[in-house]
Design an enzyme around this catalytic site. Structure first.
Site, PDB file in Angstrom:
ATOM      1  N   ASP A  74       0.719  -0.978  -0.019  1.00 35.24           N
ATOM      2  CA  ASP A  74      -0.154   0.072   0.157  1.00 35.24           C
ATOM      3  C   ASP A  74       0.910   1.132  -0.204  1.00 35.24           C
ATOM      4  OD1 ASP A  74       1.071  -0.367   2.664  1.00 35.24           O
ATOM      5  OD2 ASP A  74      -0.319   0.794   3.017  1.00 35.24           O
ATOM      6  N   GLU A 138      -0.101  -0.751   5.958  1.00 35.58           N
ATOM      7  CA  GLU A 138       0.772  -0.111   7.100  1.00 35.58           C
ATOM      8  C   GLU A 138       1.184   1.366   6.534  1.00 35.58           C
ATOM      9  OE1 GLU A 138       5.079   1.201   8.124  1.00 35.58           O
ATOM     10  OE2 GLU A 138       4.139   1.109   6.137  1.00 35.58           O
TER      11      GLU A 138
END
EC number: 3.5.1.18
Length: 383
Positions: A74, A138
């Protein structure tokens, strides 16, 4: 016969083309699952609360030697897209650089360790297992990312002996820094409530602003510590003070403030919360106000003491770069704060100067070098 090696630059580009802005998966984990599955890795999607995660293992569950990698696909939002001079998901290569959101943080790191792992198991299958834990959460709240993977591993008898997180760790040049720990992070939101009144008659009001100024001064001027063996001094930053009062003739009833604490191993979240609560109680009493505090501990400080794992990584870094890395605990938080409860963990990755910036980019030769470092680490670990 050896297979064609996996090109980490090409894989980085493929990942950058996936628009995986948290919490969107964007096709990045599906791409990795396909590549890893084709190379003989047993892959499991470990999705939780709408967050996509991928667990991949080559080798037997419970092998005596199991090396783990951790990373995320991400990425943070683009910001002002009109300010980008290159397509943010184009993965174009120009001037020896690969451009795009996530190219540095940290699709190149994921591509490098995936490429290194696939090459090893195809060309020189180790006596042991390799586990890859890759999350899509994250850069967000991180509540259902690496924690979900570790919870799933515990429930299914999966374990890593050691783990390397592939976050960017080098400030200026490849090889100069390994992270062996991280400071803890805590945010606290304070509210002081008094009595609203006319600014010409302050004795008829109870003004929360002087009280909040006193509280923020006491917190920010207090020396938490002078540093420890492996950590710099802890810090507290006041990041906002606000009343929302647009007038000059009204004393507001309420004032809010927020602080962020980055703390070393001389403290834990509970001890810092207790200290801030004592300070708040004293100000409440002194000014006859009502106070409240909400706290979020994003992670406790941790340290993986220098030893076999950091020696292994440092030796590989020096062999490939000619640079002997320093062992550091600087910077913000990472998912290593979750992995440290599972097994010894260190972090090593490329130079992170453009992460989260407009026109994020990575030097192509660094991606190649990072794969070589990870390949050497795996080779030396399995011996």
């Amino acid at each position: 016969m050896p297979h064609d090696s996996v090109d980490p630059v090409e894989l980085t580009a493929d990942l950058v083309r996936c628009p995986s802005v948290t919490p969107e998966e964007g096709g990045a984990l599906a791409l990795l699952q396909e590549r890893l599955g084709a190379a003989g890795f047993e892959c499991t999607r470990v999705d939780r609360a709408g967050v996509a995660n991928l667990f991949a293992r080559w080798g037997d569950k419970g092998a005596a030697k199991t090396f783990g990698f951790n990373g995320h696909t991400d990425v943070v939002p683009l910001g002002d897209e009109t300010a980008w001079t290159m397509p943010p998901f184009g993965a174009e290569i120009k001037d020896g650089l690969l451009w795009g959101r996530g190219s540095t943080d940290m699709k190149s790191g994921v591509a490098a360790f995936v490429a290194a792992a696939i090459d090893l198991v195809r060309d020189n299958p180790p006596q042991g297992a390799i586990i890859l834990t890759i999350t899509g959460d994250e850069e967000g709240d991180a509540e259902h990312g690496t924690t979900a993977l570790l919870d799933w591993m515990a429930d299914n008898g999966e374990a890593m002996n050691v783990c390397l997180v592939g976050e960017p760790t080098c400030p200026d040049k490849m090889g100069e820094m390994i992270k062996i720990g991280r400071r803890g992070s805590l945010s606290a939101w304070f509210t002081l409530t008094g009595v609203q009144g006319h600014s010409a008659y302050p004795h008829r009001a109870r003004n929360p602003l002087p009280a909040m100024a006193r509280l923020m001064d006491r917190l920010s001027s207090h020396e938490l510590d002078s540093g420890t063996d492996h950590f710099d001094p802890s810090t507290l930053a006041v990041v906002t003070i606000d009343t929302g009062n647009p007038t000059t003739n009204v004393i507001p009833a309420e004032c809010r403030a927020t602080v962020n604490v980055r703390f070393n191993d001389a403290h834990d979240g509970a001890s810092l919360i207790a200290w801030m609560q004592r300070e708040l109680d004293e100000v409440e009493a002194a000014f006859d106000l009502t106070g409240a505090m909400d706290v979020k501990v994003s992670g406790e400080s941790f340290l993986t003491p220098p030893g076999a794992l950091s020696d292994l990584v440092a030796a590989a870094v020096e062999a490939e770069t000619g640079v002997r890395p320093v062992l550091s605990t600087t910077g913000g938080t990472s998912d290593a704060r979750f992995v440290k409860d599972h097994c010894p963990v260190v972090e090593f990755g490329l130079v992170g100067q453009t992460m989260h910036q407009v026109d994020e980019r990575v030097a192509v030769d660094q991606i190649v070098q990072l794969k070589a470092i990870y390949s050497r680490i795996l080779h030396d670990y399995f011996g």
